[in-house]
Structures are given as C-alpha cells and as structure tokens.
Scaffold this active site. Structure first.
Site, mmCIF file in Angstrom:
data_model
loop_
_atom_site.group_PDB
_atom_site.id
_atom_site.type_symbol
_atom_site.label_atom_id
_atom_site.label_comp_id
_atom_site.label_asym_id
_atom_site.label_seq_id
_atom_site.Cartn_x
_atom_site.Cartn_y
_atom_site.Cartn_z
ATOM 1 N N ASP A 52 8.604 47.260 -10.681
ATOM 2 C CA ASP A 52 9.262 46.717 -11.813
ATOM 3 C C ASP A 52 9.373 48.051 -12.768
ATOM 4 O O ASP A 52 8.750 48.581 -13.073
ATOM 5 C CB ASP A 52 8.680 45.571 -12.360
ATOM 6 C CG ASP A 52 9.532 45.164 -13.814
ATOM 7 O OD1 ASP A 52 10.591 44.328 -13.447
ATOM 8 O OD2 ASP A 52 8.951 45.221 -14.766
ATOM 9 N N ASP A 112 9.858 23.308 -5.041
ATOM 10 C CA ASP A 112 8.609 22.755 -5.665
ATOM 11 C C ASP A 112 8.094 21.709 -4.621
ATOM 12 O O ASP A 112 8.696 20.785 -4.289
ATOM 13 C CB ASP A 112 9.021 21.869 -6.959
ATOM 14 C CG ASP A 112 7.943 21.153 -7.704
ATOM 15 O OD1 ASP A 112 6.756 21.280 -7.176
ATOM 16 O OD2 ASP A 112 8.051 20.160 -8.206
ATOM 17 N N HIS A 136 17.148 38.200 -10.036
ATOM 18 C CA HIS A 136 16.692 37.289 -11.027
ATOM 19 C C HIS A 136 17.414 37.676 -12.373
ATOM 20 O O HIS A 136 17.140 36.942 -13.378
ATOM 21 C CB HIS A 136 15.263 37.184 -11.057
ATOM 22 C CG HIS A 136 14.579 38.466 -11.348
ATOM 23 N ND1 HIS A 136 14.420 39.629 -10.366
ATOM 24 C CD2 HIS A 136 13.949 38.730 -12.243
ATOM 25 C CE1 HIS A 136 14.034 40.700 -10.862
ATOM 26 N NE2 HIS A 136 13.549 40.233 -12.182
ATOM 27 N N ASP A 137 17.699 38.775 -12.710
ATOM 28 C CA ASP A 137 18.238 39.383 -14.116
ATOM 29 C C ASP A 137 19.682 39.303 -14.154
ATOM 30 O O ASP A 137 20.325 39.701 -15.149
ATOM 31 C CB ASP A 137 17.783 40.788 -14.227
ATOM 32 C CG ASP A 137 16.395 40.774 -14.455
ATOM 33 O OD1 ASP A 137 15.571 39.755 -14.955
ATOM 34 O OD2 ASP A 137 15.691 41.985 -14.214
ATOM 35 N N ASP A 165 6.729 26.694 -6.035
ATOM 36 C CA ASP A 165 5.391 27.059 -5.717
ATOM 37 C C ASP A 165 5.539 27.963 -4.393
ATOM 38 O O ASP A 165 6.475 27.706 -3.728
ATOM 39 C CB ASP A 165 4.380 26.040 -6.115
ATOM 40 C CG ASP A 165 4.781 24.733 -5.415
ATOM 41 O OD1 ASP A 165 5.332 24.892 -4.250
ATOM 42 O OD2 ASP A 165 4.762 23.681 -5.988
ATOM 43 N N GLU A 181 12.963 49.686 -9.011
ATOM 44 C CA GLU A 181 13.830 49.364 -10.233
ATOM 45 C C GLU A 181 13.944 50.508 -11.329
ATOM 46 O O GLU A 181 13.003 50.855 -12.149
ATOM 47 C CB GLU A 181 13.295 48.200 -10.766
ATOM 48 C CG GLU A 181 14.452 47.458 -11.839
ATOM 49 C CD GLU A 181 14.098 46.219 -12.801
ATOM 50 O OE1 GLU A 181 14.796 45.556 -13.203
ATOM 51 O OE2 GLU A 181 12.863 46.501 -13.295
ATOM 52 N N ASP A 228 5.913 18.999 -9.903
ATOM 53 C CA ASP A 228 5.613 19.313 -11.156
ATOM 54 C C ASP A 228 6.829 20.001 -11.727
ATOM 55 O O ASP A 228 6.729 20.360 -12.938
ATOM 56 C CB ASP A 228 3.956 20.224 -11.403
ATOM 57 C CG ASP A 228 4.371 21.469 -10.856
ATOM 58 O OD1 ASP A 228 5.505 21.797 -10.091
ATOM 59 O OD2 ASP A 228 3.675 22.406 -11.044
ATOM 60 N N ASP A 269 6.007 42.080 -5.840
ATOM 61 C CA ASP A 269 6.661 42.660 -7.121
ATOM 62 C C ASP A 269 5.529 43.314 -7.858
ATOM 63 O O ASP A 269 4.533 42.724 -8.218
ATOM 64 C CB ASP A 269 7.151 41.495 -8.061
ATOM 65 C CG ASP A 269 8.632 42.026 -8.811
ATOM 66 O OD1 ASP A 269 8.300 43.023 -9.309
ATOM 67 O OD2 ASP A 269 9.545 41.284 -8.602
#
Length: 567
Positions: free
Chosen positions: A199, A21, A329-330, A29, A256, A25, A98
């Site tokens: 995806d 970050d 990430h999964d 990013d 994927e 916030d 992605d």
C-alpha cells in the site's frame, strides 16, 4: 524477455468485507471466501489478492492496522485464515497479502507507546514535530482532506498522518522500526503466503526538511507530495525490504505508487534492481480529474487514455513490468466509467476486458468486474461508508459551497464505495451476500446482474473473462508480445498490435456507442488471421484480407472488440 510465473498469472482482488458473509452479521469474512473458492478456480485466476484482513478499528476499512499478526475479529480467526491458505494452495492458486506499512492504526501498541512520552523507546517509530507559531509543523494536506498533522496534548507535539488522523505515518528513518516490519513480513512468508501488494509504498521516504507545499486553487492547505512521493531513500528502503524479507522466496510483489512516472517505475521494477516486480500507477485513473481532484469528474478523451497506456507499455518494455487494472477497491466500476452501464453494459464490459487483458503486463480483476457490476447511486449521503467520500462531502458542500446535487452526482460517478457494494451472487435477498443486514447497501440492480445468472449464460461477461484467461495461458504472445499502438488520433477506436516470435496479435476496440470504421497499416496485408475472441457473435475468419473482411475490416459495432492472431 525474461519469463516468470507472476508475469503469466492473473490476479483477482478480494475485498473481504464485501465478498461473502458466512455468519449473517452483514460483513464478508474469511469463511465466506472459502465458500467461493470453486467459483474463483472456475474463472481461472492464479493469485488471490486479499485486501487487509488484519486486526483493525476500521477507520479506513482495514487499512488502519492495530495488529499485523492477528485477523480482524469480524473476518474470523487465524485458524480460518490457515484453512483458507491451505484450500487455495490445494487448488493450485496463491494468496497475495496487502502490506500496509506507510502507516498503522493509532490503536497499534507501537503508537500507544510512542505518544505516551517524548522519551519512550518507540517515540521515534512515528513522525513527531513541534508546532510552528502555535500551528501545525507545515501546511501539508491529508489525502483525506484537512491538515496532515494532529496535535497531541499529552506531549505538546504533532504527529504526521498523510491519511486519516487515526492512521499515523510510520517513521522509516528508524532502523528498529524497519526491522520490526521485516520481521512481520517474514512471519507471513513463513506461514506460506505468496507475495505482497504494498500500500502507497512510495510514500515511505519523506524529505526530512518537511518544507511547506505549494497551495493550489485557493486551498487552505499545501501539496506536500513533492516531499513524500518517491522520497530520497525510497530505493534504498525497497532494496532493503527485498534483502531482509523477500529474498529466498519465490513470491509476487506489486507496489501501489501514486504519482509515479514510467521512468521511475522502470527503476522500481527493473529486473536487476532488486526492488519490486511491478507497480500500480494511477495516471489512466486520473483522467477526468480537475481542480477538485476526482470530484471534478470532467470529461475524458480516448486519445488521452491511449497515450497514457501506450506510454506505460513502451516505457517498461524489456526492463520492467506493468500491472494492468481498470478496477480496485479505490476506483469506481469501469463499465460505468469508461463503458456504458445501460444498453451496452455487456458489450462494453467485454470490450474493456479484452482491451486490458491483451496489453503487456499482469492483469488484475477486481471482484464483480467479471460480472459487469456497475456504480451505485445511493440517494442519501447517509448510505455511504467511505471516509474519503464523507470527508469530501463535508468539505466541498459545507466549506466550498457546492450544491448537494453537484456533490452527489460526483459521488455517484467517483466514490470508492462504488466498488465496495457487496458482490451480487444471486437474485435472492441481499444478492445472496448475507442473511443479515449488509454493512453497506447492495446495488439494487442485483436481480439483473449476479453471478448465478452469469455462470448459467455461456455468453455472459463471466465466461468472456474465463476465455480471456484461457487465451493468456494458451498463447505466449498475450503475455510477452511487444506492444505497438495503431490509430493514435482516433477518438473512437483503441487499436494495437503485439508481436512475439514471428506472430502478431491485432486488438481492435470501439469505445463508442456508434459504429466506427477504420483503416489499418498496409503491412498487415501480408498476414493471415484467426479471430481469437470477440464480444459479438461472428463467424471465424480464415484469411484477414479476404473480401468480406478486408484489411480495413467491417466497421466495428457499438463497443465491439475483436482480437486476431496474425501469422
């Protein structure tokens, strides 16, 4: 074996929300990624895969896209992205985007038009069906639990959403919709991006009968996957993507594909098929799944892991290509899942890295994997952010009678949020990820596990990954060698060879926290050996069958790995 840059590459996945970050916030990013490019360059990776950075309401953390040509406000601006792309290219690296085109957000302008009336020109951009006997059009279950259909009062029909109700499925049967998507892809390629991770791309073609699925294990809904996985037009669609958007661009593509077999993957990735370079399959990640899917969190066996990975290694040999991954990430953190995240965290993280990177295929590193980041065990369900985790908690605890303790134990082991806690950059507040309040809590072990500490320790997991990447660049056998499994019935040791142009690699990995002996095939006696890498301090061995090493070698210590080059 046809050679290609994307076969020789190492890909690093950035999940932007949790990476760095820059503005306080609490949300990672694009400028935060820019701040850490030197770190990624030092590691040695070639390609940065960005999880979605497009405009999104964030129902599923960016996998619900409302504008494919804008950057999510929380992540920055298109000017920020352009600066990132330029800086990546200046460092000799590439960016893979992605691509999420099985579904969009329900806040996308297409869907707003589509649901406005049955005769709107974009009505057929999505999949609408009338109800059946006052209920859903069929019994399919959403991946995120509940029905895969949502009723729309305005037009008195249901739309299909294989994921969240805010992620309506796009209708790939509509050629106008397909042209819109190719136009978006071309727009990004013209901007200079270097490829796409696609995806759930094998969901695009649905069986148009929309038949009910079988109902398993006293579930309320049916399994529709036989009707939307690898559907009747999937190869046609992928070939059209290639022809209409990708042709003329030297880019990397990976699809994927849940539920795909090696035989199907060979069709998707065959060199003359004009579809994809490689696929992400999930068979090895489904180990331990049971009646409640991954939440069953059953025990797994090394022989099953070896059988699955070997099946994929040999199944795609020669015509096709594997993607190699433990984390994304999964998925939960691999050192917690297949390794030992306590006493042997460092040894087992290195062993798992060597085991994967020495296989044939393109390796993917997920952010924090190179630090040996672990699963997190938040005490309260209120600390979790993942829609799949929250929906599953609601269903299994409130509808199926699971105790909160049983469900939280499963979440600690298998939740997607294990991968989504912020990167642990240093031992300062919030692990150096943000000066604000992080969108999801930081794993409390950051004072011990962080990038600054790893960078300054030559024996760290980070430097081990760096060496693995260097070996890949130095030895073609690591990329192109043919795979052969050894000791298939051993429940402790994963051993295999790679063969290429008269050389062999021998890879030995102990998956247990106790010492493990082994006996290797006699034909390996003929080779002399150089140890390329190991996760324990050991002297170099000049001759593999000399007395102190022996053809069976010294027993492997807990989670030990050794990689030899045999000549």
């Amino acid at each position: 074996m046809d050679k290609a840059w994307w076969k020789e590459a190492v890909v690093y996945q950035v999940y932007p929300r949790s990476f760095m970050d820059s503005d306080g916030d609490g949300i990672g990013d694009i400028n935060g990624i820019l701040m850490k490019l030197d770190y990624l360059q030092e590691l040695g990776v070639n390609v940065i895969w960005l999880s979605p950075v497009y405009q999104s309401p964030n129902d599923d953390n960016g996998y619900d896209i409302s504008d494919y040509k804008s950057i999510m406000t929380e992540f920055g601006t298109m000017a920020d992205f352009d600066r990132l792309l330029k800086a990546v290219h200046e460092r000799g690296m590439k960016i893979m985007m992605d691509l999420v085109v099985n579904h969009s957000s329900d806040e996308h302008p297409w869907f707003k038009e589509s649901r406005s009336s049955k005769d709107n020109p974009k009505r057929d951009y999505y999949i609408w069906k009338p109800g059946r006997n006052g209920k859903e059009p069929n019994n399919w279950e959403s991946i995120f639990k509940g029905s895969a259909w949502e009723y729309d009062e305005g037009t008195d029909e249901y739309y299909l959403h294989l994921f969240s109700r805010k992620q309506p499925d796009l209708n790939w049967e509509n050629p106008k919709l397909r042209e819109e998507i190719y136009s978006i892809m071309t727009w990004w390629l013209d901007k200079g991006v270097d490829g796409f991770r696609m995806d759930v791309i094998n969901f695009l073609s649905k069986d148009q009968s929309y038949t009910d699925g079988a109902v398993h294990h006293e579930k309320q809904y049916g399994d529709g996957s036989p009707f939307f996985l690898n559907g009747p037009r999937i190869h046609e669609f992928l070939q059209e993507i290639n022809q209409r958007a990708l042709s003329g661009h030297d880019v990397i593509t990976v699809g994927e594909m849940p539920g795909v077999t090696p035989e199907e993957a060979q069709l998707f990735t065959g060199k003359d098929r004009g579809e994809l370079h490689m696929v992400f399959q999930f068979e090895h990640m489904d180990l331990g799944s049971g009646p409640a899917g991954k939440w069953s969190n059953d025990k797994w066996k090394l022989t099953d892991l070896k059988r699955i990975l070997s099946k994929w290694q040999t199944g795609l040999e020669g015509d096709g290509w594997n993607s190699l991954y433990w984390n994304n990430h999964d998925q939960p953190r691999i050192v917690s899942r297949f390794g030992h995240d306590g006493k042997y965290r460092i040894e087992s993280a290195k062993m798992l890295a060597a085991c994967l990177h020495m296989l044939q295929g393109t390796p993917y590193i997920y952010q924090g994997e190179e630090l040996g980041m672990t699963n997190v065990a938040f005490e309260s369900i209120d600390d979790y952010r993942d829609i799949e985790t929250l929906n599953s908690y609601e269903e299994l605890v409130n509808s199926h009678g699971w105790s909160k303790e049983r469900m939280m134990s499963a979440i600690h082991a298998r939740s997607r949020d294990n991968a989504r806690t912020p990167i642990q950059w240093n031992d300062s507040r919030n692990a150096g990820f943000t000066k604000g309040v992080p969108w999801i809590k930081v794993n409390p072990n950051f004072p011990e596990i962080n990038a600054e500490k790893a960078y300054n320790d030559p024996n760290s997991i980070f430097h081990f990954y760096k060496k693995l990447i260097q070996l890949r660049k130095k030895h073609e056998i690591v990329v192109y060698g043919r795979y052969e499994l050894l000791l298939p019935d051993d429940e402790r040791i994963f051993a295999y060879t790679r063969s290429f142009e008269g050389e062999k690699l021998l890879v030995l990995c102990n998956f247990k926290e106790e010492q493990a002996s082994y006996t290797l095939p006699e034909e390996l006696h003929a080779y002399s050996a150089t140890r390329l890498i190991s996760n324990y301090d050991q002297e170099e061995v000049s001759n593999y069958d000399q007395e102190e090493e022996g053809i069976s070698g010294k027993p492997l210590r807990p989670y030990e790995c050794r990689v030899y080059l045999l000549k």
